[in-house]
Scaffold this active site. Structure first.
Site, PDB file in Angstrom:
ATOM      1  N   TYR A  93     -14.108 -13.274   1.311  1.00  0.00           N
ATOM      2  CA  TYR A  93     -14.904 -12.087   0.863  1.00  0.00           C
ATOM      3  C   TYR A  93     -16.320 -12.629   0.249  1.00  0.00           C
ATOM      4  O   TYR A  93     -17.354 -11.931   0.654  1.00  0.00           O
ATOM      5  CB  TYR A  93     -14.448 -11.188   0.122  1.00  0.00           C
ATOM      6  CG  TYR A  93     -13.077 -10.350   0.911  1.00  0.00           C
ATOM      7  CD1 TYR A  93     -13.653  -9.312   2.012  1.00  0.00           C
ATOM      8  CD2 TYR A  93     -11.822 -10.416   0.896  1.00  0.00           C
ATOM      9  CE1 TYR A  93     -12.806  -8.716   2.635  1.00  0.00           C
ATOM     10  CE2 TYR A  93     -10.830  -9.734   1.497  1.00  0.00           C
ATOM     11  CZ  TYR A  93     -11.218  -8.903   2.365  1.00  0.00           C
ATOM     12  OH  TYR A  93     -10.356  -7.881   3.007  1.00  0.00           O
ATOM     13  N   ARG A 106      -3.751   5.749   0.273  1.00  0.00           N
ATOM     14  CA  ARG A 106      -4.417   6.857   1.084  1.00  0.00           C
ATOM     15  C   ARG A 106      -3.254   7.661   1.872  1.00  0.00           C
ATOM     16  O   ARG A 106      -3.840   8.757   2.287  1.00  0.00           O
ATOM     17  CB  ARG A 106      -5.407   6.225   2.210  1.00  0.00           C
ATOM     18  CG  ARG A 106      -6.575   5.762   1.264  1.00  0.00           C
ATOM     19  CD  ARG A 106      -7.270   4.673   1.977  1.00  0.00           C
ATOM     20  NE  ARG A 106      -6.561   3.588   2.469  1.00  0.00           N
ATOM     21  CZ  ARG A 106      -7.185   2.538   3.530  1.00  0.00           C
ATOM     22  NH1 ARG A 106      -7.847   2.722   4.144  1.00  0.00           N
ATOM     23  NH2 ARG A 106      -6.013   1.442   3.683  1.00  0.00           N
ATOM     24  N   ASP A 113      -6.731  -3.944  -6.953  1.00  0.00           N
ATOM     25  CA  ASP A 113      -7.451  -4.529  -5.637  1.00  0.00           C
ATOM     26  C   ASP A 113      -7.812  -6.065  -5.942  1.00  0.00           C
ATOM     27  O   ASP A 113      -7.690  -6.368  -7.077  1.00  0.00           O
ATOM     28  CB  ASP A 113      -8.725  -4.018  -5.444  1.00  0.00           C
ATOM     29  CG  ASP A 113      -9.243  -4.186  -3.991  1.00  0.00           C
ATOM     30  OD1 ASP A 113      -8.786  -3.640  -3.077  1.00  0.00           O
ATOM     31  OD2 ASP A 113      -9.806  -5.207  -4.108  1.00  0.00           O
ATOM     32  N   ARG A 126       0.960  -1.350  -0.004  1.00  0.00           N
ATOM     33  CA  ARG A 126      -0.084  -0.058   0.113  1.00  0.00           C
ATOM     34  C   ARG A 126       0.846   1.364   0.089  1.00  0.00           C
ATOM     35  O   ARG A 126       0.373   2.261   0.516  1.00  0.00           O
ATOM     36  CB  ARG A 126      -0.860   0.082   1.176  1.00  0.00           C
ATOM     37  CG  ARG A 126      -2.092  -1.077   1.138  1.00  0.00           C
ATOM     38  CD  ARG A 126      -3.222  -0.556   1.925  1.00  0.00           C
ATOM     39  NE  ARG A 126      -4.196  -1.604   1.879  1.00  0.00           N
ATOM     40  CZ  ARG A 126      -5.017  -1.912   1.398  1.00  0.00           C
ATOM     41  NH1 ARG A 126      -5.528  -1.167   0.022  1.00  0.00           N
ATOM     42  NH2 ARG A 126      -6.048  -2.900   1.316  1.00  0.00           N
ATOM     43  N   ARG A 150      -7.251  11.489  -6.704  1.00  0.00           N
ATOM     44  CA  ARG A 150      -8.391  10.395  -6.883  1.00  0.00           C
ATOM     45  C   ARG A 150      -9.729  11.195  -6.418  1.00  0.00           C
ATOM     46  O   ARG A 150     -10.646  10.623  -6.838  1.00  0.00           O
ATOM     47  CB  ARG A 150      -8.249   9.091  -5.558  1.00  0.00           C
ATOM     48  CG  ARG A 150      -8.070   7.902  -6.411  1.00  0.00           C
ATOM     49  CD  ARG A 150      -8.490   6.854  -5.465  1.00  0.00           C
ATOM     50  NE  ARG A 150     -10.093   6.960  -5.291  1.00  0.00           N
ATOM     51  CZ  ARG A 150     -10.599   6.248  -4.193  1.00  0.00           C
ATOM     52  NH1 ARG A 150      -9.856   5.394  -3.432  1.00  0.00           N
ATOM     53  NH2 ARG A 150     -11.802   5.988  -4.278  1.00  0.00           N
TER      54      ARG A 150
END
Lengths: 358, 358
Positions: A162, A39, A84, A35, A48
Site C-alpha cells: 500500500y 459492514r 485496520d 471482518r 458508525r
C-alpha cells in the site's frame, strides 16, 4: 487484579479457539470470521454512520462495541479487534486515509530511501493509546463471555504494497519493481514495517489479547522465490520476536492465493496458517504437516448463495479436515458487505453442531 | 490456392511454436506475449486513436495491422488475433460494450432462464465475418514471415462470469451463487457459451489459423470441486469438438491463479497449459506430466522493472524448465499498458538466444 487476570488467562486457555491454535483436541470446531465486525451488520452501520473509519477506530467506546457486536450476535469463538492494518503507519504520520469503497490511500507513496525517515518507530502507549484502551475494554468484557481476543497487524509485505503503490493495486507492479530493482531499500522498508507490526501486536498482547493474526493478504501475488528471498526473513523475525515476548500467544498467518506458499508461511513461525478456498483443506494439511493448525477455508462469495448451498460447502470443508485437531473454521477472506447476517448465524450453528464420527 | 495453403501449413508445422505445442524439440524456445498487440505499443495507440475497441476489431484492415505490429517489432514466434473474448456474445446481440479502463460491461446481465434466449448460436460467416476477414488477411501476411496465427475465444466460465456479474468482478460472487444455487441453469449457460467458443474458434481455424487459445482467465477463483463439477465438462466438450474438427490445431488453455487446477486444465483436453508466475515451472511440469506443453510464466508486473531484473527473472523461468521440449515462453498474464516495448524486444532476444547445456 493480577490474580483475576491470571484466572481469566487460564480459563481462556481452555477455550476451543486457543486449544485449536495449539492443535489440541476440542469438543466442537471453533469458528470466527474475518471482518465479522463491520459492514455486513446493520448494528455496525447504525453505530458508525458516515464517519471516517480511522476516526471510528480511534474512539475506544465505539471500537469496543463494534468488536463485540458479532460476538453477541453469532456466538463466535473469538473476537478480533476492530482496527485496520494501516493504523500503525497512520499513527506515526505517514499520511494514510481509508477511503470508503476504495481502501487505504497514501498521499505521498514510498519512493526513495528518504521516505524511510517517515517511518519512525511506533510508541504504542503514545501513538495508539486508543487501540490499547479498546483492547483493555474488550478483555474485560470478553472475559465475562469466556471469549479470547485476537490482536492483529498487517504483515510487512502487505503494508509495504500500500505504501509503495499509494493504494490498492491489482498487479502490485511498483512494489515488485522496487523489490527486485532495489532489494536493499525494499528490505529496509520491510524491516521498519516489521518493527511496527511487532510493536503494535506486542502492545495488544500486553494489554490482554490472547492470540494474534498477521495479515499478509496480498503476498499470494509473489513468486515462491520472491517470497523466500524478500519477505520470509522479516516475517520470520516478527513471529520470533513476538514468540519471545509472548510465549503463550499463538500466531496466525494469513494471505489469499497462497497455495504455493503455505509451507513457507508456516516456516515464518506461524502456529496457525490461514487457507483460502482455492486449496482443499486436506491438501493444505499435507503441505503444512501435523504441527501447524489451519484456519479456513470457505469462500466468502458463497455466503451470498442460499443456505442449503452454504451448508453443503461448509460441510465439505469440515469433512475434508477429517476431525484432525487444529482446525479453526473461518472464511478464506473477509465477510463481504452484502452478506446476510442470518447466514453467518446459521453457519456458526452448523459448525458448532458438526461432529466427526469417533 | 489449395496447394499453396498446404505448403504454408507444412512449413508452419515446422515452426518452433507449433513444434513446442506438440512437445517436440526446438532449436530455440519459442516466445510470444499475451496482449503483445495493444496498449503498450505507440504504433497501436496511434492507429486506434480514441475509437471503441469493438469497432476497431470489426475493421479487418486495422485489426490485421494491429495483430502484425508486435510480430514485426519483436520477432515473436506467434501472432494472436487482435480481438476480445466478448466478441461472439457481442456479435449475437447480448449487449456488451468494452469500456476503456473498466473492461467488458453488460447492459442487462444474465439472471434467469429467460436470458438463455438471448444467447442464440453464432453464425461466424454472418455474425463475425469481419473476424474471418482479419484471419484471412493475417494468414496471407504471416505466411511470408513463417509465423503461425493463434485463434482464440473466451472459455465458457470466464465469459459467463462477465454476463452474470455485468462487468469485471473481484469476487465473482453472483457467478458462484448462480453456479451453486441453480446448477442446471448455470450449466445451460455454459453449454451455450461452449457452443459459441467452438463456433468462433472453429471458424478462425478454418480460415487458416494454426492453433487456438481458450482463455479461462478467472477460473482460478473457483474451488477444485467447483471446477471439476461445473466447468470441466463444458471445457472438455469444447476441446473435444475442436480436436475432432481440426485435428492438427493444438489447443492452449489459460487461466490465472490456477495452481490447484493445472492437471484439470490439461484434463479438459489442452495440448498446452498456461501457467502464471505463482507456480514454479518445474512444479507445473510435475503436475501436468510429460505429454502436456507449458506456456509461461514470467510475471508481467516485473516488466516494469529495469532490464537486469527482467533478464534475471526470465533466465530463472528458462532454467526451471531444464530444456524439456514443450515450453512456450510467455507471461503469466497479459502485457501491462505501461510496459516499455524496448524491454519486450530485449526479452525476445534473450529467450531466442538462450541455450540449454547439451
Amino acid at each position: 487484579m493480577l490474580a483475576k487476570s491470571m484466572l481469566t488467562k487460564s480459563m481462556l486457555a481452555k477455550s476451543a479457539f486457543l486449544r485449536a491454535c495449539r492443535c489440541l483436541p476440542t469438543e466442537q470446531v471453533p469458528v470466527w470470521f474475518m471482518r465479522q465486525a463491520g459492514r455486513s451488520l446493520p448494528e455496525y452501520r447504525e453505530l458508525r454512520g458516515e464517519g471516517s473509519m480511522l476516526e471510528t477506530i480511534a474512539c475506544p467506546e465505539v471500537a469496543t462495541e463494534i468488536t463485540l457486536q458479532p460476538v453477541r450476535r453469532y456466538g463466535v469463538d473469538a473476537a478480533i479487534l476492530y482496527s485496520d492494518i494501516m493504523v500503525p503507519v497512520h499513527a506515526i504520520g505517514f499520511g494514510v486515509d481509508i477511503v470508503p469503497g476504495v481502501g487505504p490511500v497514501v498521499a505521498q507513496p514510498f519512493r526513495t530511501a528518504k521516505d524511510l525517515q517517515r517511518l519512525r518507530p511506533l510508541e504504542p502507549t503514545e501513538d495508539t493509546s486508543y487501540v490499547l484502551q479498546t483492547v483493555t475494554n474488550l478483555v474485560a468484557e470478553l472475559a465475562k463471555l469466556h471469549v479470547p481476543l485476537i490482536a492483529f497487524a498487517g504483515a510487512p509485505f502487505t503494508v509495504a504494497s500500500y505504501l509503495v503503490e499509494g493504494g490498492p493495486s491489482r498487479t502490485h507492479a511498483r512494489t515488485k519493481s522496487l523489490m527486485c530493482s532495489n532489494p536493499q531499500l525494499f528490505c529496509a522498508l520491510l524491516d521498519r514495517l516489521g518493527d511496527l507490526a511487532i510493536a503494535s501486536i506486542s502492545s495488544q498482547l500486553t494489554a490482554g489479547a490472547s492470540a494474534f493474526q498477521l495479515f499478509d493478504s496480498w503476498v499470494g501475488t509473489l513468486t515462491v522465490d520472491q517470497y523466500r528471498r524478500f519477505v520470509l526473513p522479516t516475517s520470520k523475525r516478527v513471529f520470533a520476536e513476538l514468540k519471545q515476548q509472548h510465549l503463550d500467544a499463538p500466531g496466525i498467518h494469513f494471505g489469499v492465493g497462497t497455495g504455493e506458499l503455505l509451507s513457507l508461511l508456516a516456516a515464518a513461525g506461524a502456529d496457525v496458517v490461514g487457507v483460502d478456498w482455492r486449496v482443499q483443506l486436506n491438501d493444505a494439511r499435507q503441505r503444512l504437516g501435523n504441527n501447524v493448525a489451519v484456519q479456513g477455508n470457505l469462500d466468502p462469495a458463497l455466503l451470498l448463495a442460499e443456505w442449503p448451498v452454504v451448508a453443503k460447502q461448509a460441510t465439505d470443508v469440515l469433512a475434508r479436515n477429517k476431525g484432525q485437531p487444529g482446525h479453526i473454521f473461518n472464511l478464506g477472506h473477509g465477510v463481504l458487505p452484502e452478506t446476510d447476517p442470518a447466514i453467518l448465524e446459521q453457519l456458526v450453528g452448523l459448525v458448532h453442531g458438526y461432529r466427526y464420527a469417533p
